[in-house]
Design an enzyme around this catalytic site. Structure first.
Site, PDB file in Angstrom:
ATOM      1  N   ASP A 120      27.070  44.767  39.712  1.00  0.00           N
ATOM      2  CA  ASP A 120      27.437  43.383  39.985  1.00  0.00           C
ATOM      3  C   ASP A 120      26.199  42.546  40.303  1.00  0.00           C
ATOM      4  O   ASP A 120      25.165  43.062  40.718  1.00  0.00           O
ATOM      5  CB  ASP A 120      28.422  43.338  41.155  1.00  0.00           C
ATOM      6  CG  ASP A 120      29.429  42.209  41.040  1.00  0.00           C
ATOM      7  OD1 ASP A 120      29.129  41.218  40.342  1.00  0.00           O
ATOM      8  OD2 ASP A 120      30.513  42.318  41.644  1.00  0.00           O
ATOM      9  N   GLU A 125      22.251  38.917  37.697  1.00  0.00           N
ATOM     10  CA  GLU A 125      21.562  37.779  37.067  1.00  0.00           C
ATOM     11  C   GLU A 125      20.052  37.716  37.384  1.00  0.00           C
ATOM     12  O   GLU A 125      19.327  37.265  36.478  1.00  0.00           O
ATOM     13  CB  GLU A 125      22.243  36.462  37.478  1.00  0.00           C
ATOM     14  CG  GLU A 125      23.620  36.270  36.926  1.00  0.00           C
ATOM     15  CD  GLU A 125      24.682  37.132  37.634  1.00  0.00           C
ATOM     16  OE1 GLU A 125      25.676  37.494  36.983  1.00  0.00           O
ATOM     17  OE2 GLU A 125      24.494  37.461  38.820  1.00  0.00           O
ATOM     18  N   ASP A 159      33.066  36.125  37.165  1.00  0.00           N
ATOM     19  CA  ASP A 159      34.114  35.731  38.115  1.00  0.00           C
ATOM     20  C   ASP A 159      34.814  34.462  37.641  1.00  0.00           C
ATOM     21  O   ASP A 159      34.639  33.369  38.201  1.00  0.00           O
ATOM     22  CB  ASP A 159      33.501  35.536  39.498  1.00  0.00           C
ATOM     23  CG  ASP A 159      32.964  36.832  40.073  1.00  0.00           C
ATOM     24  OD1 ASP A 159      33.464  37.901  39.690  1.00  0.00           O
ATOM     25  OD2 ASP A 159      32.041  36.783  40.906  1.00  0.00           O
TER      26      ASP A 159
END
Length: 946
Positions: free
Chosen positions: A550, A553, A627
């Protein structure tokens, strides 16, 4: 080697009346290399290339490298792992043009400027560089323009969620965000691609900087120049907090929220900007709005945007409007932030100037030098194959990963996980993987990689029971994040393997009162090794099967400005964050892939990561769309996002079925009445679509996402969701064969229509239909209460309704029935689909009985692929194939000879053959009487079909 001095060349050129003015670049020398050419040029302007190099990688791949410096860097690429040049090419020099010729390409290089043009062997121009210029590119370090025309369409570039399929004429921002995954590889419907080998923030297409709202002439509600009327009010329609004139809407990042009026409560806010805008240009204006909460925009009375996104995770919206120069046009923006911190901004691009309408560009902020790879193919499959030749093959995913995954945000205890898997098995609903999301650790120990024993008293025993008692696999969420002061933080920090700026800033996250944290530096090979060591020690050793990576980025501090995000990861081990901003996710995945393959060399790695970059497919990794919100319009945007991701060369992609975060009407405290029925229908339609994405998984916040928590057994939603789940498992021989093709033939599972039907403009813009493999045309429903939708049936021999078997001619638009329980699916004539037995997990039993549905009307072929399901022995040739061929002329089906072998393979099986024809509709019915039943022992069999 041949070196020609500048004086000789200039004399020769002048004798041919090809002299250059003082302002033009001049070739100083060129050198023929074993794998290409290198040119040295005296540039006309500072910042233009001094050195240009071309390398022949293969017949259809050419690398172009240039630098404004005096020499090229020898730095290795992070993403290109197969960079060996070819010596099988020819060279020609006709004085002002240097040529490279391969079996499939003719590449011409201007001796004066170094500009490169690419042609196919028929002389058709595929792509041409334009003269170097930075006038349209802002402050970018590298800019390269190319020519284009009205017939061209562009796809790929990763995953972007503005709802756009064809990027021609748009700007695509290649910056990593939650829900935006960057892959700097674009493909054209002219059957070529460009892999832009740069890791910095990049723009593609129309690279002009967006203008602020203040670049319009603005008028308030009273007609006064200078700004729009901004009313900072409240949802209860009480007296506004403040009314004032504003010429900007810029609340995009945390830092800009300080510009909110003092004392204004966003959590109950409703802000309206209204007045008039006046442009100094006539034409189509493109508006970009990053936004969270509820937003509506009207221009000239037309509602152009009506969207909701969770407050903490804004999404991007693009819309266009024709404006006339000098004409005042009404505008109204209504924003309900729907949270204590929420985000919105608005900027625009004026119409494209005529001289720029036939151009597109790549423009990057950083890097050592400009490098790109031109990849050509007969079709887009060959172009994607070329991309994977450069960046690495995509592995065959473990077979269990192609089944259903159940997840939620989140299972808080061991008991919740076990109760869930037991309920699936009790209800005989197929499932292969259950997923544990974040926060299984103690609250103040993020990064410990250890279970909180009070909630997970025996994780090793839990995983063993999932494996042994319930035939399920276990995936776990792993972040590259560490709380200050925990043991793992201290160890990594002592070795200099962490980013330190967020610690110095004392920034706190959102857990409890907030904790200070940072991320490890995935660009550092030692850091990757240590990170894997932590996962191995605390999780892999306990039996964890797969990794959910997760915030890759990397999202060190959510909603920070881009410049602040750079400071938080600066410097990386390799260099500045500006130069390496986009590639974190691929380096993070690489470390885990290499670590696990070293530790367990014959267990297939499986990684799911929120971000992506070129080359990710080589490291056993897939991506999900982040998300996203739980709404029908968000479901609609997933389809072109996933198709473009697949066209980027990365074959494994998925979404959170149902959407991750939901509106208050669904979860405060739970949906009731109309909201409940809308929630059930949203999930039904999303499950229908999700069944035919490469990976099939449900995930999200409350309400709970298990089908038995969505609706009772007698509800249409439950029945439909379970129907498609079981259909996915019946299709497992077909689906797993496609995963085999991903590795062995560089195949793409989820396919935009432009890949299979070269019909030009008819399919260029279609982003709400796709092929799932070679046979199935998938047409998701993305509107609440819709019971029909328009479907385009491409030109072919015809199509069959999957459910009824009814034949329909191709090359037409139809209104397709879409009752609540069913999504329209059509089968291409000439398709052969192998359906397996009913199973509850992928390896419950071998496919010893396969029903072959043969859709007549055209010749067809399908290759059944099988291997050992979970190891890498297929890389050593341990797999088998059986080719099915249908001949329309004599109405015969040939079940080919079994080829290859592996341990445990079937030597005997039964094929039941069910033909479907234009004259005889055959509904999909696994209990139907077959026309032929074949006891197959590995030898070829030919059957006559009626």
């Amino acid at each position: 080697m041949k070196v020609v001095k500048a004086s000789i060349l200039i004399l020769l050129w002048c004798s041919q009346l090809i002299c250059f003015s003082a302002g033009d670049p001049v070739l100083q020398s060129y050198e023929k290399l074993p794998d290409g050419l290198i040119l040295k040029i005296k540039p006309a302007e500072k910042g233009q290339a001094q050195v240009v190099k071309l390398r022949v990688i293969s017949d259809n791949i050419i690398q172009v490298v240039s630098t404004p410096q005096a020499s090229l860097s020898e730095e290795e690429s992070l993403i290109v792992i197969n960079n060996e040049g070819s010596t099988d090419w020819q060279f020609a020099d006709d004085k002002n043009t240097l040529e490279i010729n391969t079996k499939t390409l003719n590449v011409k290089v201007s001796a004066a400027t170094g500009q490169v043009s690419f042609y196919d062997k028929k002389g058709k121009k595929l792509l041409g560089e334009l003269k170097e210029t930075n006038t349209q590119g802002g402050n970018y370090k590298f800019v390269k323009y190319f020519s284009t025309d009205d017939s061209e369409a562009f796809y790929g570039l990763g995953q972007h969620q503005e709802g756009i399929m064809n990027y021609k004429g748009y700007q695509v921002d290649l910056t990593q965000y939650n829900s935006t995954a960057v892959v700097p590889f674009v493909v054209s419907n002219k059957s070529y691609g460009i892999l832009w080998d740069n890791y910095s923030i990049t723009k593609f297409g129309d690279i002009r900087p967006y203008k602020p709202l203040s670049s319009f002439q603005l008028y308030d509600n009273e007609g006064e120049k200078g700004g729009l009327t901004a009313t900072y009010g409240y949802q209860n329609n009480s007296k506004p907090h403040v009314v004032k004139s504003e010429n900007e809407i810029d609340y995009e990042f945390l830092s800009s929220l300080s510009n909110m009026p003092e004392g204004y409560d966003m959590s109950n806010g409703k802000i309206v900007w209204e007045g008039k805008i006046e442009s100094d240009q006539t034409g189509k204006h493109t508006f970009l709005m990053p936004a969270a909460g509820y937003v509506k925009i009207w221009i000239d009375g037309e509602l152009l945007l009506d969207k909701w996104r969770e407050a903490w995770n804004p999404g991007f919206n693009i819309f266009r409007k024709e404006l006339k120069a000098g004409t005042k046009t009404d505008i109204k923006i209504e924003w309900i932030p729907d949270g204590g911190q929420s985000f919105i901004a608005l900027r625009y691009l004026p119409p494209v100037a005529k001289e720029m309408s036939d151009k597109f560009a790549f423009a990057s902020e950083g890097g050592e030098q400009m490098s790109y790879y031109f990849v050509h193919g007969e079709d887009l499959d060959e172009v994607i194959s070329g991309y994977r030749q450069l960046t690495g093959s995509a592995q065959i995913m473990p077979k269990w990963a192609m089944g259903f995954w159940q997840s939620r945000e989140r299972y808080k205890t061991q008991e919740e996980i076990m109760t869930t898997i037991k309920e699936f098995r009790k209800r005989h609903i197929p499932i292969d993987n259950i997923v544990l999301d974040w926060s299984y650790w103690k609250q103040d120990e993020w990064g410990s990689q250890e279970f909180d024993a009070s909630r997970f008293p025996d994780p090793e025993g839990m995983i063993k029971s999932l494996h042994d008692d319930y035939n399920a696999h276990f995936m776990i969420s792993v972040w590259p994040k560490f709380y200050e002061g925990i043991d793992n933080y201290k160890m990594l920090n002592d070795k200099g393997l962490l980013y330190t700026q967020n610690i110095k800033n004392r920034e706190r996250d959102w857990i409890g009162e907030g904790y200070v944290s940072t991320f490890y530096d995935a660009y550092n090979p030692d850091a990757r090794q240590y990170f894997w060591g932590l996962l191995d020690k605390h999780l892999f050793s306990k039996g964890v099967d797969a990794w959910w990576l997760d915030a890759t980025e990397p999202d060190i501090l959510s909603n920070s400005s881009i410049e602040h995000r750079k400071t938080l990861m600066n410097p990386t081990f390799l260099g500045s964050a500006t130069d390496y901003f986009n590639a974190y996710s691929v380096m993070n995945a690489k470390g885990i892939y290499e670590g696990q393959r070293a530790e367990a060399p014959n267990q297939r790695v499986f990684i799911l990561t929120r971000s992506a970059f070129a080359g990710l497919q080589h490291y056993g990794a897939a991506t999900w769309s982040g998300d996203i919100s739980g709404r029908f319009d968000e479901l609609e945007r997933q389809i072109p996002a996933g198709l473009n991701f697949s066209l980027s060369g990365l074959p494994y992609w998925t979404t959170d079925i149902g959407g991750f975060f939901v509106e208050n009407k669904y979860d405060r405290p739970e949906p009731k009445g109309e909201a409940l029925e809308e929630w059930r229908e949203l999930n039904t339609r999303w499950y229908q679509y999700g069944t035919f994405t490469p990976l099939y998984r449900s995930h999200g916040q409350f309400p709970y996402r298990e089908v038995f928590n969505i609706a009772p057994e007698d509800h249409a939603a439950y029945k439909s969701i379970v129907y498609y789940n079981k259909l996915r498992y019946r299709l497992m021989p077909y689906i797993y064969s496609l995963t085999g093709q991903v590795y062995h033939q560089d195949y793409t599972i989820m396919r935009a229509l432009v890949m299979d039907f070269p019909e030009g403009k008819e399919v260029a813009e279609i982003g709400n239909q796709f092929m799932f493999g070679p046979a199935l045309l998938i047409n998701p429903i993305t509107e609440y209460k819709a019971t029909t939708r328009e479907v385009y049936l491409p030109k072919s021999a015809g199509w069959y309704d999957l459910y009824s078997g009814k034949f329909i001619k191709g090359g037409q638009h139809i209104s397709a029935d879409a009752p609540y329980e069913r999504m329209p699916i059509y089968v291409k004539a000439g398709s052969i689909i192998p359906f397996g037995p009913e199973i509850e997990y992928t390896t419950q039993k071998p496919a010893d009985e396969i029903t072959l549905y043969v859709y007549q009307g055209a010749d067809g072929e399908f290759e059944l692929y099988e291997d050992e399901n979970v190891n890498y022995n297929y890389e050593k040739g341990k797999f088998s194939t059986i080719t099915f061929k249908y001949n329309e002329a004599n109405k015969s089906l040939t079940i080919g000879e079994s080829k290859g072998q592996f341990e445990g393979m079937l030597t005997e099986r039964t094929f039941k053959v069910v033909p479907v024809s234009q004259s005889k509709a055959q509904p999909l019915n696994f209990n139907a009487q077959p026309q032929h039943t074949v006891k197959y022992t590995g030898k070829a069999v030919t059957l006559k079909l009626n």
